[in-house]
Design a protein around this motif. Sequence first.
Motif, mmCIF file in Angstrom:
data_model
loop_
_atom_site.group_PDB
_atom_site.id
_atom_site.type_symbol
_atom_site.label_atom_id
_atom_site.label_comp_id
_atom_site.label_asym_id
_atom_site.label_seq_id
_atom_site.Cartn_x
_atom_site.Cartn_y
_atom_site.Cartn_z
ATOM 1 N N TYR A 1 -30.354 -23.723 -52.270
ATOM 2 C CA TYR A 1 -28.934 -23.800 -52.628
ATOM 3 C C TYR A 1 -28.045 -23.261 -51.510
ATOM 4 C CZ TYR A 1 -24.528 -23.015 -55.068
ATOM 5 O OH TYR A 1 -23.214 -23.020 -55.426
ATOM 6 N N VAL A 2 -27.005 -24.011 -51.212
ATOM 7 C CA VAL A 2 -25.987 -23.598 -50.238
ATOM 8 C C VAL A 2 -24.628 -23.995 -50.805
ATOM 9 C CG1 VAL A 2 -25.039 -23.955 -47.925
ATOM 10 C CG2 VAL A 2 -27.513 -23.881 -48.254
ATOM 11 N N PHE A 3 -23.652 -23.111 -50.718
ATOM 12 C CA PHE A 3 -22.292 -23.448 -51.119
ATOM 13 C C PHE A 3 -21.397 -23.332 -49.897
ATOM 14 C CE2 PHE A 3 -18.079 -22.765 -52.947
ATOM 15 C CZ PHE A 3 -18.036 -23.776 -53.899
ATOM 16 N N ASP A 4 -21.119 -24.469 -49.262
ATOM 17 C CA ASP A 4 -20.291 -24.464 -48.051
ATOM 18 C C ASP A 4 -19.188 -25.517 -48.136
ATOM 19 O OD1 ASP A 4 -21.801 -26.745 -47.790
ATOM 20 O OD2 ASP A 4 -22.728 -26.196 -45.881
ATOM 21 N N ARG A 5 -18.805 -25.845 -49.354
ATOM 22 C CA ARG A 5 -17.841 -26.923 -49.575
ATOM 23 C C ARG A 5 -16.525 -26.679 -48.850
ATOM 24 N NH1 ARG A 5 -17.058 -28.924 -55.680
ATOM 25 N NH2 ARG A 5 -19.309 -28.630 -55.466
ATOM 26 N N PHE A 6 -16.152 -25.408 -48.709
ATOM 27 C CA PHE A 6 -14.839 -25.103 -48.134
ATOM 28 C C PHE A 6 -14.942 -24.540 -46.718
ATOM 29 C CE2 PHE A 6 -14.475 -25.013 -52.717
ATOM 30 C CZ PHE A 6 -13.372 -25.812 -52.935
ATOM 31 N N LYS A 7 -16.107 -24.671 -46.103
ATOM 32 C CA LYS A 7 -16.282 -24.221 -44.723
ATOM 33 C C LYS A 7 -16.145 -25.414 -43.780
ATOM 34 C CE LYS A 7 -19.161 -20.097 -45.356
ATOM 35 N NZ LYS A 7 -18.361 -19.200 -44.493
ATOM 36 N N SER A 8 -15.479 -25.192 -42.673
ATOM 37 C CA SER A 8 -15.347 -26.261 -41.680
ATOM 38 C C SER A 8 -16.688 -26.591 -41.050
ATOM 39 C CB SER A 8 -14.340 -25.844 -40.600
ATOM 40 O OG SER A 8 -13.073 -25.596 -41.162
ATOM 41 N N SER A 9 -17.486 -25.547 -40.838
ATOM 42 C CA SER A 9 -18.812 -25.733 -40.256
ATOM 43 C C SER A 9 -19.851 -25.686 -41.375
ATOM 44 C CB SER A 9 -19.085 -24.635 -39.220
ATOM 45 O OG SER A 9 -20.380 -24.778 -38.672
ATOM 46 N N LYS A 10 -20.513 -26.797 -41.597
ATOM 47 C CA LYS A 10 -21.482 -26.897 -42.691
ATOM 48 C C LYS A 10 -22.848 -26.362 -42.262
ATOM 49 C CE LYS A 10 -18.376 -29.115 -45.071
ATOM 50 N NZ LYS A 10 -17.616 -28.436 -46.143
ATOM 51 N N ALA A 11 -23.587 -25.902 -43.237
ATOM 52 C CA ALA A 11 -24.952 -25.439 -42.965
ATOM 53 C C ALA A 11 -25.814 -26.629 -42.545
ATOM 54 C CB ALA A 11 -25.547 -24.792 -44.215
ATOM 55 N N PRO A 12 -26.693 -26.443 -41.574
ATOM 56 C CA PRO A 12 -27.555 -27.555 -41.153
ATOM 57 C C PRO A 12 -28.461 -27.996 -42.293
ATOM 58 C CG PRO A 12 -28.302 -25.484 -40.187
ATOM 59 C CD PRO A 12 -26.995 -25.197 -40.841
ATOM 60 N N ALA A 13 -28.748 -29.276 -42.337
ATOM 61 C CA ALA A 13 -29.612 -29.823 -43.379
ATOM 62 C C ALA A 13 -31.023 -29.257 -43.243
ATOM 63 C CB ALA A 13 -29.653 -31.348 -43.288
ATOM 64 N N ARG A 14 -31.616 -28.935 -44.363
ATOM 65 C CA ARG A 14 -32.981 -28.406 -44.353
ATOM 66 C C ARG A 14 -33.969 -29.548 -44.121
ATOM 67 N NH1 ARG A 14 -31.931 -23.797 -47.657
ATOM 68 N NH2 ARG A 14 -30.727 -22.472 -46.250
ATOM 69 N N ASN A 15 -34.934 -29.303 -43.244
ATOM 70 C CA ASN A 15 -35.914 -30.344 -42.938
ATOM 71 C C ASN A 15 -36.980 -30.474 -44.018
ATOM 72 O OD1 ASN A 15 -34.903 -31.315 -40.464
ATOM 73 N ND2 ASN A 15 -35.723 -29.538 -39.390
ATOM 74 N N LEU A 16 -37.254 -29.380 -44.728
ATOM 75 C CA LEU A 16 -38.325 -29.407 -45.722
ATOM 76 C C LEU A 16 -37.911 -30.271 -46.905
ATOM 77 C CD1 LEU A 16 -41.135 -28.254 -46.417
ATOM 78 C CD2 LEU A 16 -39.960 -26.403 -47.616
ATOM 79 N N LYS A 17 -38.591 -31.393 -47.074
ATOM 80 C CA LYS A 17 -38.232 -32.354 -48.113
ATOM 81 C C LYS A 17 -39.279 -32.467 -49.224
ATOM 82 C CE LYS A 17 -34.625 -33.591 -45.704
ATOM 83 N NZ LYS A 17 -33.277 -33.123 -46.112
ATOM 84 N N LYS A 18 -40.501 -32.027 -48.938
ATOM 85 C CA LYS A 18 -41.587 -32.263 -49.898
ATOM 86 C C LYS A 18 -42.536 -31.075 -49.909
ATOM 87 C CE LYS A 18 -45.452 -35.467 -50.636
ATOM 88 N NZ LYS A 18 -46.126 -36.687 -50.094
ATOM 89 N N VAL A 19 -42.878 -30.624 -51.124
ATOM 90 C CA VAL A 19 -43.848 -29.548 -51.308
ATOM 91 C C VAL A 19 -44.935 -30.056 -52.249
ATOM 92 C CG1 VAL A 19 -44.253 -27.238 -52.228
ATOM 93 C CG2 VAL A 19 -42.190 -27.701 -50.896
ATOM 94 N N THR A 20 -46.181 -29.919 -51.821
ATOM 95 C CA THR A 20 -47.313 -30.356 -52.635
ATOM 96 C C THR A 20 -48.041 -29.148 -53.195
ATOM 97 O OG1 THR A 20 -47.607 -32.368 -51.309
ATOM 98 C CG2 THR A 20 -49.482 -31.645 -52.654
ATOM 99 N N LEU A 21 -48.247 -29.143 -54.504
ATOM 100 C CA LEU A 21 -48.993 -28.085 -55.172
ATOM 101 C C LEU A 21 -50.406 -28.572 -55.430
ATOM 102 C CD1 LEU A 21 -46.352 -27.148 -57.919
ATOM 103 C CD2 LEU A 21 -46.558 -26.173 -55.637
ATOM 104 N N LEU A 22 -51.397 -27.834 -54.949
ATOM 105 C CA LEU A 22 -52.787 -28.203 -55.177
ATOM 106 C C LEU A 22 -53.321 -27.499 -56.417
ATOM 107 C CD1 LEU A 22 -54.328 -28.169 -51.577
ATOM 108 C CD2 LEU A 22 -53.243 -30.054 -52.828
#
Length: 495
Positions: free
Chosen positions: A138-159
């Motif tokens: 979670y990131v709340f940067d709606r009102f910031k001119s500089s946005k947080a960089p997108a997270r690269n982690l897209k997938k987590v596998t549970l064994l």
Amino acid sequence: MEFVVKSAKATTLKTDILVLPVAEGGVLDNTAQEIDNLASGALKTALERGDLTGKVGQTLLLQGLAGLKAERVLLLGTGQDAERNVRQWRKIASALLGALKNLNGRDAVLALQDVRVSDLDSYASARQVVEILADGQYVFDRFKSSKAPARNLKKVTLLGGRDEQAQLKRAAQHGKAIANGMALTRDLGNLPPNVCNPVYLAEQAQALADEYKSLKVEILDEKKLAKLGAGSFLAVAQGSEQPPRLIVLQYNGGKKDERPYALVGKGITFDTGGISLKPGLNMDEMKYDMGGAASVFGTFRAILELQLPINVVGVLACAENMPSGGATRPGDIVTSLSGQTIEILNTDAEGRLVLCDALTYSERFKPRAVIDIATLTGACIVALGSNTSGLLGNDDELLQQLLQAGNQAYDRAWQLPLFDEYQEQLDSPFADIANIGGPKAGTITAACFLSRFTKNLSWAHLDIAGTAWISGGKDKGATGRPVPLLTQYLLDRAG
């Protein structure tokens, strides 16, 4: 973030990051030993050097290991087997979150299936991990001119083993839905009050109904509230230029004739205290005084995603409490929707004034149980701090169900007494009831006030003044609580 469950062996999976547990003392489980054998003993070598001892939350990244399909291996300290409880497990999951945030991997495989937690089964332990990892994005940067960089982690596998697949899939589904609900609650809470007002919340309710066709929304404006006779609710709103709204959410996932469960949320989108003006220090945080309503939004978001076979009603009392020439004064007497008269001794005790009419309104749905959720009293923070929500009510079975749900979700509450002796503090010489009971037992007398309007209901009250947001500093913000507790309660009711 996508969560996938597999029964494959860790040695066969290609991934950016393979997460392996290490118990205290550098003990590897069977999966980690297999990986170590393929990597020519690289794991044991690192442990023998003392790079990681296996204490709770320690992490060590190993790269360039020959013989593995995984690009990198992340060793995760899991502490002593005999001492690993839910609190330690959450610390371990939080440490994993921190490590994954600092890595540039697109996917991760968690080979934690053999790690046992003393008070959690495989479903509960997996759900805790999913919730923490998902909520941690979670990131709340709606009102910031500089946005947080997108997270690269897209997938987590549970064994997990073949016999655990159904439990793990259910855990991933529930955990992600709860985290999504928490994110909505946090978004609404973190919005500035010049954006998030009662009309805005009504619009968000309609947007949720547009997304989920199983949700029905009704909005009552000030004219409809006046016609109903909701004088207590309207008294709070009359000092503000922002019009109040009573938002009614209806989700019918169960049988048509099944009585619903009702969630009633306090939605004071900004609380100055009214004529009984609050001190200026930290008054900006009074935008979080709609945390109860926000948590109902978040809980509905979770149950809509899960499409639970249950009927649920939400009643959100949304208003702004402002001082003005038209504001309610200390000493005013108003008539509530129930017909009871209230002497308003302090306009900063406004939450109970909107909630009492919302609770009375909820009776028309003939609910099985009603739970109101409110950032109601500073006294609750004094009593319980910021770790635990206060819980009071008139139905012992309902209270026990909520306490159990809170323990299971690790979103805990603590029951306070609601003895008749406290009711006497609310006596008024001029009206049926006063809206404050003096300096003693403020959380309890606030619940006593609400109890006067719930005599026909199976009712519980959650005071989340200490748990709905983190105050001050760089970490200030809404927490998303008690969405996990409420969702767990409804999961339990849905069977």
